[in-house]
Motif scaffolding. Sequence first.
Motif, PDB file in Angstrom:
ATOM      1  N   VAL A  51       0.877  -1.095  -0.005  1.00  0.00           N
ATOM      2  CA  VAL A  51      -0.169  -0.004   0.186  1.00  0.00           C
ATOM      3  C   VAL A  51       0.723   1.270   0.050  1.00  0.00           C
ATOM      4  CG1 VAL A  51      -0.477   0.339   2.443  1.00  0.00           C
ATOM      5  CG2 VAL A  51      -2.333   0.865   0.811  1.00  0.00           C
ATOM      6  N   ALA A  52       2.079   1.274   0.596  1.00  0.00           N
ATOM      7  CA  ALA A  52       2.883   2.382   0.178  1.00  0.00           C
ATOM      8  C   ALA A  52       3.289   2.767  -0.940  1.00  0.00           C
ATOM      9  CB  ALA A  52       4.198   2.105   1.453  1.00  0.00           C
ATOM     10  N   LEU A  53       3.634   1.636  -1.498  1.00  0.00           N
ATOM     11  CA  LEU A  53       3.885   1.821  -2.961  1.00  0.00           C
ATOM     12  C   LEU A  53       2.751   2.510  -3.801  1.00  0.00           C
ATOM     13  CD1 LEU A  53       5.929  -1.567  -3.638  1.00  0.00           C
ATOM     14  CD2 LEU A  53       6.809   0.596  -3.437  1.00  0.00           C
ATOM     15  N   ILE A  54       1.562   1.958  -3.695  1.00  0.00           N
ATOM     16  CA  ILE A  54       0.394   2.508  -4.128  1.00  0.00           C
ATOM     17  C   ILE A  54       0.251   4.082  -4.052  1.00  0.00           C
ATOM     18  CG2 ILE A  54      -2.246   2.721  -4.409  1.00  0.00           C
ATOM     19  CD1 ILE A  54      -2.006  -0.708  -3.836  1.00  0.00           C
ATOM     20  N   LEU A  55       0.535   4.214  -2.760  1.00  0.00           N
ATOM     21  CA  LEU A  55       0.558   5.800  -2.226  1.00  0.00           C
ATOM     22  C   LEU A  55       1.652   6.324  -2.920  1.00  0.00           C
ATOM     23  CD1 LEU A  55      -0.415   5.394   1.573  1.00  0.00           C
ATOM     24  CD2 LEU A  55      -1.648   6.206  -0.252  1.00  0.00           C
ATOM     25  N   VAL A  56       2.909   5.796  -3.046  1.00  0.00           N
ATOM     26  CA  VAL A  56       3.840   6.539  -3.859  1.00  0.00           C
ATOM     27  C   VAL A  56       3.484   6.915  -5.337  1.00  0.00           C
ATOM     28  CG1 VAL A  56       6.100   6.079  -4.886  1.00  0.00           C
ATOM     29  CG2 VAL A  56       5.746   5.327  -2.281  1.00  0.00           C
ATOM     30  N   ALA A  57       2.967   5.859  -5.977  1.00  0.00           N
ATOM     31  CA  ALA A  57       2.418   6.202  -7.383  1.00  0.00           C
ATOM     32  C   ALA A  57       1.331   7.158  -7.312  1.00  0.00           C
ATOM     33  CB  ALA A  57       1.722   4.712  -7.738  1.00  0.00           C
ATOM     34  N   THR A  58       0.601   7.591  -6.474  1.00  0.00           N
ATOM     35  CA  THR A  58      -0.577   8.539  -6.252  1.00  0.00           C
ATOM     36  C   THR A  58       0.211   9.704  -6.053  1.00  0.00           C
ATOM     37  OG1 THR A  58      -2.080   6.983  -5.236  1.00  0.00           O
ATOM     38  CG2 THR A  58      -2.515   9.082  -5.016  1.00  0.00           C
ATOM     39  N   GLY A  59       1.180   9.819  -5.409  1.00  0.00           N
ATOM     40  CA  GLY A  59       2.005  11.014  -4.828  1.00  0.00           C
ATOM     41  C   GLY A  59       2.660  11.647  -5.997  1.00  0.00           C
ATOM     42  N   VAL A  60       3.263  10.644  -6.758  1.00  0.00           N
ATOM     43  CA  VAL A  60       4.124  10.845  -8.136  1.00  0.00           C
ATOM     44  C   VAL A  60       3.259  11.400  -9.285  1.00  0.00           C
ATOM     45  CG1 VAL A  60       5.120   9.957 -10.113  1.00  0.00           C
ATOM     46  CG2 VAL A  60       5.829   9.133  -7.714  1.00  0.00           C
ATOM     47  N   LEU A  61       1.796  10.917  -9.068  1.00  0.00           N
ATOM     48  CA  LEU A  61       0.717  11.633 -10.134  1.00  0.00           C
ATOM     49  C   LEU A  61       0.613  13.088  -9.716  1.00  0.00           C
ATOM     50  CD1 LEU A  61      -1.793   8.842 -10.686  1.00  0.00           C
ATOM     51  CD2 LEU A  61      -0.034   9.545 -12.214  1.00  0.00           C
ATOM     52  N   GLY A  62       0.313  13.335  -8.336  1.00  0.00           N
ATOM     53  CA  GLY A  62       0.233  14.675  -7.998  1.00  0.00           C
ATOM     54  C   GLY A  62       1.174  15.501  -8.188  1.00  0.00           C
ATOM     55  N   VAL A  63       2.708  14.938  -7.956  1.00  0.00           N
ATOM     56  CA  VAL A  63       3.877  16.011  -8.310  1.00  0.00           C
ATOM     57  C   VAL A  63       3.845  16.236  -9.746  1.00  0.00           C
ATOM     58  CG1 VAL A  63       6.356  15.895  -8.310  1.00  0.00           C
ATOM     59  CG2 VAL A  63       5.170  15.204  -6.235  1.00  0.00           C
ATOM     60  N   GLY A  64       3.646  15.274 -10.644  1.00  0.00           N
ATOM     61  CA  GLY A  64       3.573  15.352 -12.029  1.00  0.00           C
ATOM     62  C   GLY A  64       2.656  16.464 -12.414  1.00  0.00           C
ATOM     63  N   PHE A  65       1.411  16.446 -11.847  1.00  0.00           N
ATOM     64  CA  PHE A  65       0.326  17.289 -12.200  1.00  0.00           C
ATOM     65  C   PHE A  65       0.886  18.868 -11.801  1.00  0.00           C
ATOM     66  CE2 PHE A  65      -3.531  19.867 -11.190  1.00  0.00           C
ATOM     67  CZ  PHE A  65      -4.305  19.714 -12.295  1.00  0.00           C
ATOM     68  N   THR A  66       1.181  19.103 -10.498  1.00  0.00           N
ATOM     69  CA  THR A  66       1.925  20.245 -10.080  1.00  0.00           C
ATOM     70  C   THR A  66       2.823  20.741 -10.956  1.00  0.00           C
ATOM     71  OG1 THR A  66       1.195  19.780  -7.653  1.00  0.00           O
ATOM     72  CG2 THR A  66       2.849  21.367  -7.899  1.00  0.00           C
ATOM     73  N   THR A  67       3.843  19.850 -11.197  1.00  0.00           N
ATOM     74  CA  THR A  67       4.893  20.324 -12.030  1.00  0.00           C
ATOM     75  C   THR A  67       4.549  20.812 -13.406  1.00  0.00           C
ATOM     76  OG1 THR A  67       6.554  18.777 -10.807  1.00  0.00           O
ATOM     77  CG2 THR A  67       7.267  19.561 -13.194  1.00  0.00           C
ATOM     78  N   SER A  68       3.817  20.085 -14.107  1.00  0.00           N
ATOM     79  CA  SER A  68       3.110  20.459 -15.474  1.00  0.00           C
ATOM     80  C   SER A  68       2.331  21.846 -15.533  1.00  0.00           C
ATOM     81  CB  SER A  68       2.247  19.493 -15.970  1.00  0.00           C
ATOM     82  OG  SER A  68       0.973  19.365 -15.273  1.00  0.00           O
ATOM     83  N   ASN A  69       1.811  22.095 -14.300  1.00  0.00           N
ATOM     84  CA  ASN A  69       1.087  23.554 -14.250  1.00  0.00           C
ATOM     85  C   ASN A  69       2.035  24.771 -13.721  1.00  0.00           C
ATOM     86  OD1 ASN A  69      -1.947  23.435 -14.421  1.00  0.00           O
ATOM     87  ND2 ASN A  69      -1.464  21.567 -13.442  1.00  0.00           N
ATOM     88  N   TRP A  70       3.041  24.338 -12.980  1.00  0.00           N
ATOM     89  CA  TRP A  70       4.232  25.361 -12.780  1.00  0.00           C
ATOM     90  C   TRP A  70       5.315  25.433 -13.507  1.00  0.00           C
ATOM     91  CZ3 TRP A  70       4.212  24.636  -6.417  1.00  0.00           C
ATOM     92  CH2 TRP A  70       3.015  24.878  -5.922  1.00  0.00           C
ATOM     93  N   TRP A  71       5.707  24.696 -14.018  1.00  0.00           N
ATOM     94  CA  TRP A  71       7.049  24.547 -14.809  1.00  0.00           C
ATOM     95  C   TRP A  71       7.232  25.828 -15.672  1.00  0.00           C
ATOM     96  CZ3 TRP A  71      11.234  22.131 -14.168  1.00  0.00           C
ATOM     97  CH2 TRP A  71      12.168  21.817 -15.033  1.00  0.00           C
ATOM     98  N   LYS A  72       6.280  26.159 -16.525  1.00  0.00           N
ATOM     99  CA  LYS A  72       6.239  27.180 -17.517  1.00  0.00           C
ATOM    100  C   LYS A  72       5.589  28.534 -17.006  1.00  0.00           C
ATOM    101  CE  LYS A  72       7.050  24.320 -21.387  1.00  0.00           C
ATOM    102  NZ  LYS A  72       6.670  24.019 -22.941  1.00  0.00           N
TER     103      LYS A  72
END
Length: 414
Positions: free
Chosen positions: A377-398
């Motif tokens: 379940v920690a790995l599943i939460l890791v994957a969920t967190g990575v999705l969140g970071v990716g979403f944030t980065t895609s909005n903040w990067w530029k």
Amino acid sequence: MIAILRNPTYAKLFSAQIIALLGTGLLTVALGLLAFDIAGGDAGIVMGVAMSIKMIAYVAVAPVTTALVSHLPPKPVLIGADLSRAGVAVSLPFVTEAWQIYILIFLLQSASATFTPTFQAVIPSVLPDEGEYTRALSLSRLAYDLESLVSPMLAAALLTMMSYHNLFIGTVIGFLASAVLVIAARFPHIAAPPRARFFDRLTRGARTFWTSRELRGLMGLNLVAATATAMVIVNTVVLVQGNLQRTQSDVALMLGTYGAGSMLVALTMPKLLDSLPDRKVMLSGGVALPILLLSTAGIIAWTTGIPQWTTLLIVWLLLGAATSTILTPSARLLRRGSSEQARPAVFAAQFSLSHACFLITYPLAGVLGSIMGLPAVALILVATGVLGVGFTTSNWWKTPHPIDIDQQPAQTQT
């Protein structure tokens, strides 16, 4: 940091926040004991349903009540919410059925979903200076962390002298005292937003989030913070007493370590934000949390004994620190991304959207943890967190980091 308490309005509002938090903490302890009285061995089910109702109320009610009271001054809204919470709390000792708990909890948390965003939206007007507002955010974070430590100890001390039913009286006193302090505070004048249809008022906060790339990015970090919080809140007891076969005191120690990490960051955040952009600070916490959860899976799977326990304590400390790195500065983005008139709707949207993330991560951490085990379940939460970071980065990067809003002149007190 304490210097901002020289502002008499903020000092009263901060005191109201602390007293209401202590009352809520006593309520949580008393509610668990009441559930056991009513349901016995099924008390966990009653509490689980009650906490789910709490989250649903937070997600669904905050935007609705904010839209309904948008043309009212914030002071009567806060007072009414406190009095409503006191009225519900005074009814709880007379409950005899689980369904009555569910109704009262929905009413109480609906009042909290009205109070909290309104309270948070007022503070930027009370403290228009950016530096003072940042220190207020750190104090608020400390208040939440200290409440999680102090309330259970206070409840335990009171229970040695009285029945748990009397804890509800402490909750009532807390909400009434909060209302009195709000009445005593002199609020700045805040102009009402222009009149609009109810649906427009209802969706104003969500639309502001979606049209602002900066606030859209905050939505991703809300999800990342929820993954770590769910792992800690839901599975610490399972990890310590189930996997490690340690004592209840060690459960408290591990949770306290998480809180200590959060408080440490809250104390240092004002100076940190003096030298670094808030988005860079928040994103560093967002990147750290999946890494820490990944290390948690490895520690549980591949270590044993004292090294495992010691390493997990360090990881829990870092989880608390990284979570606070996201949560403490987040209101600066809300303040920057909204006008004074739109601010209650934006804070209500953040309140609702952030708690919606818990409706995702709590079931993941609890149900899947019991089925698949904690490393999985920690790995599943890791994957969920990575999705969140990716979403944030895609909005903040530029998106260029905006210049901090200019300090506004002090507003007329009314």
